[in-house]
Write a protein that holds these residues in place. Structure first.
Motif, PDB file in Angstrom:
ATOM      1  N   ALA A  11      -0.610  15.287  -6.700  1.00 31.73           N
ATOM      2  CA  ALA A  11       0.033  16.480  -7.275  1.00 31.73           C
ATOM      3  C   ALA A  11       0.366  16.247  -8.737  1.00 31.73           C
ATOM      4  N   GLY A  12       0.888  15.076  -9.056  1.00 27.57           N
ATOM      5  CA  GLY A  12       1.216  14.756 -10.444  1.00 27.57           C
ATOM      6  C   GLY A  12      -0.003  14.754 -11.338  1.00 27.57           C
ATOM      7  N   ILE A  13      -1.096  14.221 -10.848  1.00 29.14           N
ATOM      8  CA  ILE A  13      -2.348  14.212 -11.618  1.00 29.14           C
ATOM      9  C   ILE A  13      -2.795  15.645 -11.900  1.00 29.14           C
ATOM     10  N   LYS A  14      -2.722  16.501 -10.892  1.00 28.04           N
ATOM     11  CA  LYS A  14      -3.169  17.891 -11.068  1.00 28.04           C
ATOM     12  C   LYS A  14      -2.299  18.618 -12.087  1.00 28.04           C
ATOM     13  N   PHE A  15      -0.980  18.424 -12.014  1.00 27.33           N
ATOM     14  CA  PHE A  15      -0.091  19.085 -12.969  1.00 27.33           C
ATOM     15  C   PHE A  15      -0.315  18.565 -14.385  1.00 27.33           C
ATOM     16  N   MET A  75       0.837  -1.187   0.000  1.00 29.17           N
ATOM     17  CA  MET A  75       0.000   0.000   0.000  1.00 29.17           C
ATOM     18  C   MET A  75       0.880   1.248   0.000  1.00 29.17           C
ATOM     19  N   PRO A  76       0.522   2.231  -0.809  1.00 31.40           N
ATOM     20  CA  PRO A  76       1.278   3.481  -0.784  1.00 31.40           C
ATOM     21  C   PRO A  76       1.043   4.241   0.525  1.00 31.40           C
ATOM     22  N   THR A  77       2.034   5.004   0.921  1.00 37.42           N
ATOM     23  CA  THR A  77       1.895   5.841   2.109  1.00 37.42           C
ATOM     24  C   THR A  77       1.049   7.064   1.764  1.00 37.42           C
ATOM     25  N   ASP A  78       0.599   7.780   2.784  1.00 40.18           N
ATOM     26  CA  ASP A  78      -0.154   9.009   2.548  1.00 40.18           C
ATOM     27  C   ASP A  78       0.691  10.027   1.780  1.00 40.18           C
ATOM     28  N   ALA A  79       1.974  10.091   2.081  1.00 39.05           N
ATOM     29  CA  ALA A  79       2.862  11.020   1.367  1.00 39.05           C
ATOM     30  C   ALA A  79       2.966  10.637  -0.101  1.00 39.05           C
ATOM     31  N   GLU A  82      -3.369  18.710  -0.322  1.00 41.94           N
ATOM     32  CA  GLU A  82      -3.523  18.238   1.054  1.00 41.94           C
ATOM     33  C   GLU A  82      -4.236  16.891   1.014  1.00 41.94           C
ATOM     34  N   TYR A  83      -3.560  15.871   1.557  1.00 40.90           N
ATOM     35  CA  TYR A  83      -4.093  14.513   1.539  1.00 40.90           C
ATOM     36  C   TYR A  83      -3.853  13.846   2.884  1.00 40.90           C
ATOM     37  N   GLU A 103       0.696   8.995  -1.835  1.00 37.19           N
ATOM     38  CA  GLU A 103      -0.608   9.314  -2.429  1.00 37.19           C
ATOM     39  C   GLU A 103      -0.717  10.812  -2.712  1.00 37.19           C
ATOM     40  N   ALA A 104      -0.246  11.640  -1.778  1.00 34.53           N
ATOM     41  CA  ALA A 104      -0.308  13.093  -1.964  1.00 34.53           C
ATOM     42  C   ALA A 104       0.554  13.516  -3.157  1.00 34.53           C
ATOM     43  N   CYS A 105       1.723  12.922  -3.302  1.00 34.62           N
ATOM     44  CA  CYS A 105       2.593  13.233  -4.446  1.00 34.62           C
ATOM     45  C   CYS A 105       1.954  12.777  -5.755  1.00 34.62           C
TER      46      CYS A 105
END
Length: 114
Positions: free
Chosen positions: A12-16, A1-5, A88-89, A7-9
């Motif tokens: 960010a990539g999806i948004k960019f 499972m990915p960490t919260d950090a 923020e995630y 997932e947040a990164c």
């Protein structure tokens, strides 16, 4: 499972990716740059976990480019804008920035705060 950090990164990539590839090629001029900045920021802020977006279209670079051509507008590319985002995630805040690296727009992680 990915960490919260992680997932947040990822978020960010999806948004960019969305911001850049949705708006690259949009006709832009100094007269329309401010409304385009607002539209871009507000569109991306609609996405989950996106806390803030700042888009600055560089009118001076735009005007310099337009001075050398016959049209009154050009296509939006990374060299005409500076973008910052805050994601923020689940207790993690990711700060990102887009900046040019030579002739390529790089989307960078500035910080990941848990």
């Amino acid at each position: 499972m990915p960490t919260d950090a992680q997932e947040a990164c990822f978020e960010a990539g999806i948004k960019f990716g969305t911001l850049y590839h949705q708006f690259a090629g949009t006709p832009v001029s100094p007269a329309s740059s401010h409304s385009l900045e607002t539209a871009m920021a507000e569109a991306i802020e609609n996405q989950p976990h996106c806390a803030a977006v700042s888009v600055d279209i560089l009118d001076d670079v735009l005007e310099e480019t337009l001075a050398g051509q016959s049209a009154d507008y050009t296509e939006l590319t990374g060299r005409f804008m500076e973008v910052e985002m805050r994601i923020e995630y689940d207790g993690v805040t990711v700060h990102t920035r887009m900046e040019m690296d030579g002739d390529y727009p790089l989307m960078k992680l500035v910080s990941v705060d848990e």
